[in-house]
Design a protein around this motif. Structure first.
Motif: not given
Length: 274
Positions: A152-155, A174-179
């Protein structure tokens, strides 16, 4: 007709993709020169003197490059009349040749730009033609994303660093998507030496840390307060841990002794390649 034979866009793309794919954008001219001197002399100490750099700095550079590369670049050679030495592997020799090829292409491009628009030369660093990465993290591993478990918040991102070793990192969604962290993506995993916990292999320690890496103590650099411990992992990768002298003495760690390294998933930082 220009006196310079410019490289084709396909040639440039092929060379740069090779280095991005294997994480070799971290190669520095000094490190490449070190590899070349090892190739010619068969000795790390002789290569370090030729640069010049300290013997320890040379070994740290070699460990970093071996960790980042999918195959070993420098290997030890045992025995012989000289008592052994070091040499470049075939893969290491190809890496050096590729790096020099890119250098020649960059010089050709710079010469072409200078003839066409000399003022543009000042913008070259901003264009990313000369690349590099510097970090205080002692441990850098290149790998590929094996699996991403979204929360939900982190992966939870599982990274394959080779030789059946894997690292698990906790990354914000969000970082998973950005990277663009998807299975198969090339990444760098960075770990501070102070975030690596060591235990005796036979201790049977149970911990909440997600990452367990088994290896053998390679060398120990004692200091006034802290000690630096280098661990040889299966497959030739190296891991550096920092601990207090008191902890080192309590564990009784010695070179050649099997040990286990534990790293929390939250202590691993990921960087995307390409």
């Amino acid at each position: 007709m220009s006196p310079i034979d410019p490289p084709s866009p396909a040639d440039i793309a092929t060379q740069l993709a090779f280095f991005a794919r294997d994480g070799q954008t971290l190669l520095k001219p000094e490190r490449v020169a070190l590899l070349e001197h090892i190739q010619h002399s068969g000795s790390i100490s002789a290569a370090a003197r030729a640069i010049p750099m300290s013997y320890k700095a040379a070994w740290d550079a070699i460990d970093a490059m071996n960790n980042l590369a999918p195959q070993t670049l420098v290997e030890r050679v045992a025995g012989g009349q000289r008592g052994g030495g070091s040499r470049l592997t075939d893969y290491g020799a190809r890496i050096v040749a590729r790096y020099r090829a890119i250098e020649r292409m960059q010089r050709q491009l710079i010469d072409l730009i200078a003839m066409d628009d000399p003022q543009m030369l000042g913008d070259l660093p901003g264009l990313g033609l000369l690349f590099g990465l510097r970090t205080t993290a002692r441990n850098l591993f290149s790998g590929r994303v094996a699996r991403v478990a979204a929360g939900a918040v982190s992966s939870e991102v599982v990274i394959d660093i080779g030789a059946q070793d894997r690292l698990v990192a906790i990354v914000g969604r969000q970082d998973v998507e950005a990277l663009r962290l998807v299975p198969g993506a090339a990444v760098l995993a960075l770990v501070q030496a102070t975030q690596v916990m060591l235990a005796l292999a036979e201790a049977g320690l149970r911990t909440s840390a997600r990452n367990r890496l088994d290896g053998t103590v390679l060398c120990i650099g004692p200091g006034a307060v802290n000690a630096e411990v280098q661990i040889a992992l299966a497959g030739g990768k190296r891991l550096t841990a920092m601990m207090t002298m008191e902890s080192l003495q309590a564990l009784g760690l010695e070179p050649g002794q099997p040990c286990t390294a534990w790293i929390k998933a939250s202590s691993i930082v990921l960087a995307a390649i390409g």
